[in-house]
Scaffold this motif. Sequence first.
Motif, PDB file in Angstrom:
ATOM      1  N   THR A   1      11.339  -0.499   3.591  1.00 48.69           N
ATOM      2  CA  THR A   1      10.579  -0.275   2.581  1.00 48.69           C
ATOM      3  C   THR A   1       9.486  -1.362   2.180  1.00 48.69           C
ATOM      4  OG1 THR A   1      12.149  -1.627   0.797  1.00 48.69           O
ATOM      5  CG2 THR A   1      12.315   0.909   1.187  1.00 48.69           C
ATOM      6  N   ARG A   2       9.876  -2.824   2.602  1.00 50.87           N
ATOM      7  CA  ARG A   2       9.434  -3.820   2.603  1.00 50.87           C
ATOM      8  C   ARG A   2       9.555  -4.874   3.576  1.00 50.87           C
ATOM      9  NH1 ARG A   2      10.268  -8.933  -0.633  1.00 50.87           N
ATOM     10  NH2 ARG A   2       8.220  -9.559  -1.394  1.00 50.87           N
ATOM     11  N   LYS A   3       8.404  -5.236   4.214  1.00 46.69           N
ATOM     12  CA  LYS A   3       8.429  -6.110   5.312  1.00 46.69           C
ATOM     13  C   LYS A   3       9.131  -7.639   4.997  1.00 46.69           C
ATOM     14  CE  LYS A   3       7.645  -6.528   9.771  1.00 46.69           C
ATOM     15  NZ  LYS A   3       8.759  -5.690  10.900  1.00 46.69           N
ATOM     16  N   GLY A   4       8.597  -8.033   3.854  1.00 45.40           N
ATOM     17  CA  GLY A   4       9.404  -9.301   3.066  1.00 45.40           C
ATOM     18  C   GLY A   4      10.851  -9.428   3.054  1.00 45.40           C
ATOM     19  N   ASN A   5      11.542  -8.200   3.100  1.00 46.56           N
ATOM     20  CA  ASN A   5      12.962  -8.079   2.937  1.00 46.56           C
ATOM     21  C   ASN A   5      13.422  -8.608   4.325  1.00 46.56           C
ATOM     22  OD1 ASN A   5      13.051  -6.812   0.453  1.00 46.56           O
ATOM     23  ND2 ASN A   5      12.977  -5.050   1.014  1.00 46.56           N
ATOM     24  N   ASP A   6      12.775  -8.784   5.441  1.00 50.44           N
ATOM     25  CA  ASP A   6      13.283  -9.146   6.598  1.00 50.44           C
ATOM     26  C   ASP A   6      13.866 -10.668   6.436  1.00 50.44           C
ATOM     27  OD1 ASP A   6      12.556  -6.658   7.602  1.00 50.44           O
ATOM     28  OD2 ASP A   6      10.916  -7.468   8.814  1.00 50.44           O
ATOM     29  N   ALA A   7      13.243 -11.344   5.774  1.00 49.10           N
ATOM     30  CA  ALA A   7      13.968 -12.778   5.464  1.00 49.10           C
ATOM     31  C   ALA A   7      15.131 -12.882   4.993  1.00 49.10           C
ATOM     32  CB  ALA A   7      12.794 -13.478   4.751  1.00 49.10           C
ATOM     33  N   LEU A   8      15.615 -11.880   4.215  1.00 42.33           N
ATOM     34  CA  LEU A   8      16.892 -12.058   3.679  1.00 42.33           C
ATOM     35  C   LEU A   8      17.938 -11.820   4.766  1.00 42.33           C
ATOM     36  CD1 LEU A   8      16.387  -9.355   0.818  1.00 42.33           C
ATOM     37  CD2 LEU A   8      16.759 -11.938   0.548  1.00 42.33           C
ATOM     38  N   TYR A   9      17.582 -11.036   5.793  1.00 40.18           N
ATOM     39  CA  TYR A   9      18.534 -10.644   6.814  1.00 40.18           C
ATOM     40  C   TYR A   9      18.289 -11.684   8.007  1.00 40.18           C
ATOM     41  CZ  TYR A   9      18.521  -6.680   4.105  1.00 40.18           C
ATOM     42  OH  TYR A   9      18.690  -5.859   3.028  1.00 40.18           O
TER      43      TYR A   9
ATOM     44  N   GLY B   1       0.820  -1.405  -0.051  1.00 38.25           N
ATOM     45  CA  GLY B   1      -0.097  -0.173   0.056  1.00 38.25           C
ATOM     46  C   GLY B   1       0.603   1.177  -0.189  1.00 38.25           C
ATOM     47  N   GLN B   2       2.240   0.941   0.159  1.00 32.03           N
ATOM     48  CA  GLN B   2       2.882   2.579   0.106  1.00 32.03           C
ATOM     49  C   GLN B   2       3.220   2.837  -1.204  1.00 32.03           C
ATOM     50  OE1 GLN B   2       6.227   2.481   3.468  1.00 32.03           O
ATOM     51  NE2 GLN B   2       6.129   0.316   2.991  1.00 32.03           N
ATOM     52  N   GLU B   3       3.511   3.996  -1.419  1.00 38.46           N
ATOM     53  CA  GLU B   3       3.487   4.800  -2.646  1.00 38.46           C
ATOM     54  C   GLU B   3       5.078   5.292  -2.915  1.00 38.46           C
ATOM     55  OE1 GLU B   3       1.081   7.930  -5.013  1.00 38.46           O
ATOM     56  OE2 GLU B   3       2.431   9.049  -3.745  1.00 38.46           O
ATOM     57  N   LEU B   4       5.704   4.529  -3.809  1.00 34.03           N
ATOM     58  CA  LEU B   4       7.099   4.686  -4.289  1.00 34.03           C
ATOM     59  C   LEU B   4       7.110   5.822  -5.471  1.00 34.03           C
ATOM     60  CD1 LEU B   4      10.139   3.788  -3.720  1.00 34.03           C
ATOM     61  CD2 LEU B   4       9.631   2.463  -5.798  1.00 34.03           C
ATOM     62  N   ARG B   5       7.792   7.111  -5.346  1.00 31.00           N
ATOM     63  CA  ARG B   5       7.723   8.104  -6.097  1.00 31.00           C
ATOM     64  C   ARG B   5       9.146   8.516  -6.798  1.00 31.00           C
ATOM     65  NH1 ARG B   5       5.585  10.027  -1.782  1.00 31.00           N
ATOM     66  NH2 ARG B   5       7.009  11.740  -1.374  1.00 31.00           N
ATOM     67  N   LEU B   6       9.254   8.784  -7.920  1.00 34.10           N
ATOM     68  CA  LEU B   6      10.188   9.304  -8.563  1.00 34.10           C
ATOM     69  C   LEU B   6      10.096  10.796  -8.908  1.00 34.10           C
ATOM     70  CD1 LEU B   6      13.046   9.056 -10.249  1.00 34.10           C
ATOM     71  CD2 LEU B   6      11.755   8.844 -12.195  1.00 34.10           C
ATOM     72  N   MET B   7      10.846  11.473  -8.168  1.00 33.26           N
ATOM     73  CA  MET B   7      10.908  12.945  -8.319  1.00 33.26           C
ATOM     74  C   MET B   7      12.232  13.532  -9.101  1.00 33.26           C
ATOM     75  SD  MET B   7       8.493  13.386  -6.294  1.00 33.26           S
ATOM     76  CE  MET B   7       8.296  15.116  -5.730  1.00 33.26           C
ATOM     77  N   SER B   8      11.982  14.781  -9.639  1.00 33.76           N
ATOM     78  CA  SER B   8      13.225  15.457  -9.996  1.00 33.76           C
ATOM     79  C   SER B   8      13.109  16.808  -9.858  1.00 33.76           C
ATOM     80  CB  SER B   8      13.129  15.106 -11.769  1.00 33.76           C
ATOM     81  OG  SER B   8      11.959  15.972 -12.265  1.00 33.76           O
TER      82      SER B   8
END
Length: 233
Positions: free
Chosen positions: A151-159, A15-22
Amino acid sequence: MIPWIRLDAVQLDDGQELRLMSRGSEFSIMLGSNELMNSRLSGSEEALADLSCGRLGTRPRARMLVGGLGMGFTLRAALAGLGAGAELTVAELVPSVVAWARGPMSEVFAGCLEDPRVHVHLGDVGELIRGGDGAWDAILLDVDNGPDGLTRKGNDALYSAAGLRAAHRALAPGGIFSVWSSAPDAAFSRRLRQAGFAVEEVPTRANGKRGGARHMIWLATRAFPDEVNFTSS
């Protein structure tokens, strides 16, 4: 002052929004109110690749897995540090990030995605780690804020302990597992050692020799068979 302009945005699976800004020639990737990366701050991401390539030495056909495309700083530094016979796989979970690299940020990426040594994998880097026993000479992770995921809870599994054991199995003997983080983490260093790695912690700065925020890079080495470095505790 030149104002920031939102070029694009994508909704992540949580549900989070990732934005590209310039702003002029400067780019920023934002998650909510947090800036994940900025095109003017590349020092520690480049150091992740430079340090890893330095530890690999002269392996003519090095196989490197890079988790997280970001703004391509780690990828470009790795390409500069490895030989013509190297193979680099970049795993990026968010397709829009790859589209931004080939679109609005193409000048930042300077054609590195078209290098014949590079393969882009659209998907979870964890899948490639878990599926490749001894497949990689180096695994570089810059997929989050570090072991304390942002950024993503699923990344916790990597660590996690299980994730680090999978990374250990995925490396060839003498291989390097390198992790970028925005801050030190003593518990993560312990988990690396418990997974069987020899561990070196290298403080870095966001803007290299010019300073900036303090970051941390872990260089964890899988021992050769005749070396003993496994800790069962």
